[in-house]
Design an enzyme around this catalytic site. Structure first.
Site, PDB file in Angstrom:
ATOM      1  N   ARG A  37     -34.998   9.135   4.826  1.00 43.98           N
ATOM      2  CA  ARG A  37     -35.222   8.679   3.456  1.00 43.98           C
ATOM      3  C   ARG A  37     -36.059   9.641   2.627  1.00 43.98           C
ATOM      4  NH1 ARG A  37     -37.545   2.752   4.198  1.00 43.98           N
ATOM      5  NH2 ARG A  37     -38.765   3.902   5.754  1.00 43.98           N
ATOM      6  N   ARG A  38     -36.783  10.565   3.279  1.00 44.17           N
ATOM      7  CA  ARG A  38     -37.691  11.456   2.565  1.00 44.17           C
ATOM      8  C   ARG A  38     -37.059  12.843   2.454  1.00 44.17           C
ATOM      9  NH1 ARG A  38     -42.873   9.782   6.164  1.00 44.17           N
ATOM     10  NH2 ARG A  38     -41.221   9.823   7.728  1.00 44.17           N
ATOM     11  N   TYR A 153     -38.990  -6.738  17.947  1.00 46.95           N
ATOM     12  CA  TYR A 153     -38.814  -5.310  18.235  1.00 46.95           C
ATOM     13  C   TYR A 153     -38.188  -5.128  19.618  1.00 46.95           C
ATOM     14  CZ  TYR A 153     -39.692  -0.516  19.545  1.00 46.95           C
ATOM     15  OH  TYR A 153     -39.524   0.772  20.000  1.00 46.95           O
ATOM     16  N   GLY A 188     -47.509  11.483  19.079  1.00 43.35           N
ATOM     17  CA  GLY A 188     -46.993  12.577  18.275  1.00 43.35           C
ATOM     18  C   GLY A 188     -45.961  12.194  17.240  1.00 43.35           C
TER      19      GLY A 188
END
Length: 257
Positions: A37-38, A153, A188
């Site tokens: 999305r970025r 989840y 990370g």
């Protein structure tokens, strides 16, 4: 552009696993469609490698029309996708089921389940028609080992595992492979920050541990894809040595009641 490169599409490539996988697959000789999305992060990722090796593509995994139109909306020279890496996914919150925000559940299901099956359905016909391809989906040990607060989840990741097993069954007799990779504790990445909404809390998750890293996941993806064409790795479960399944919980508060 040279046609000697195979094409891989990696979802969620703006950070973490997807970022590492995209770079590793370029190293392995693929051209990579990196989605997320970025857009600015995708452009930065493409800038890390030789021009033309990564196609940055803004894609929201909850945008069903965009996912369904994907095969024909790609530039023509990028349409024959050989490898789909379903990496995009997220966890939100650690509340107990009766305390959670239902919108968080909806977002996890829309991304981890609906988005994954939609993009797989969009790209799979091309693989079947060419009788060649590989779908790799990132599951989680949360899909096997329950823990408090994992509720939806964990259920979405159990879905991923079973969907991929059934996909392999559907593909019997065709040279299209299907693999689930289910990591345990991983650092990370932005996973815990997104889940907990606080960098300090996210850092505490990994305090005193040596977790898996995005490069470990990328290495595993490369290994799976690099197997001979007649070999299908169905499922890979991986944990750091600092982690193991915790066994069954027992409530002892009822003693003497």
């Amino acid at each position: 552009m040279s046609q000697k490169f195979r094409i891989a599409l990696v979802t969620g490539a703006t950070a973490g696993f997807g970022h590492a996988i995209a770079l590793r697959l370029v190293h392995e000789g693929y051209r990579v469609i990196a989605t997320g999305r970025r857009q600015e992060r995708l452009e930065a990722l493409a800038g890390q490698v030789e021009a033309g090796r990564i196609l940055p593509l803004r894609l929201d995994m909850t945008d069903l029309p965009a996912l369904r139109a994907l095969p024909h909306s790609l530039p023509q020279e990028w349409q024959a996708v050989d490898v789909l890496v379903n990496n995009a996914g997220l966890a939100l919150g650690l509340e107990k089921a009766w305390q959670t925000n239902p919108q968080d559940w909806e977002t996890m299901i829309a991304t981890n389940v609906t988005g994954l099956v939609e993009i797989t359905r969009a790209l799979l016909p091309g693989m079947v028609a060419r009788n060649s391809g590989h779908v790799v989906s990132l599951g989680s040990t949360a899909g096997t080992y329950p823990y408090p607060g994992a509720n939806v989840y964990g259920a979405t990741k159990a879905f991923v595992d079973q969907f991929m097993r059934n996909l392999r069954s559907d593909l019997l007799g065709r040279q299209v492979r299907a693999t689930t990779i289910a990591p345990g504790l991983c650092g990370g990445s932005e996973f815990s920050q997104v889940r907990l909404g606080d960098q300090g809390k996210a850092d505490a998750v990994y305090a005193g541990t040596a977790p898996l890293l995005p490069q470990d996941i990328a290495e595993t993806v490369a290994w799976v894809l690099g197997q001979p064409a007649h070999v299908n790795i169905n499922h890979v479960e991986m944990m750091p040595t600092c982690q193991a399944s915790a066994g069954l919980a027992v409530d002892r508060s009822m003693l003497g009641s």
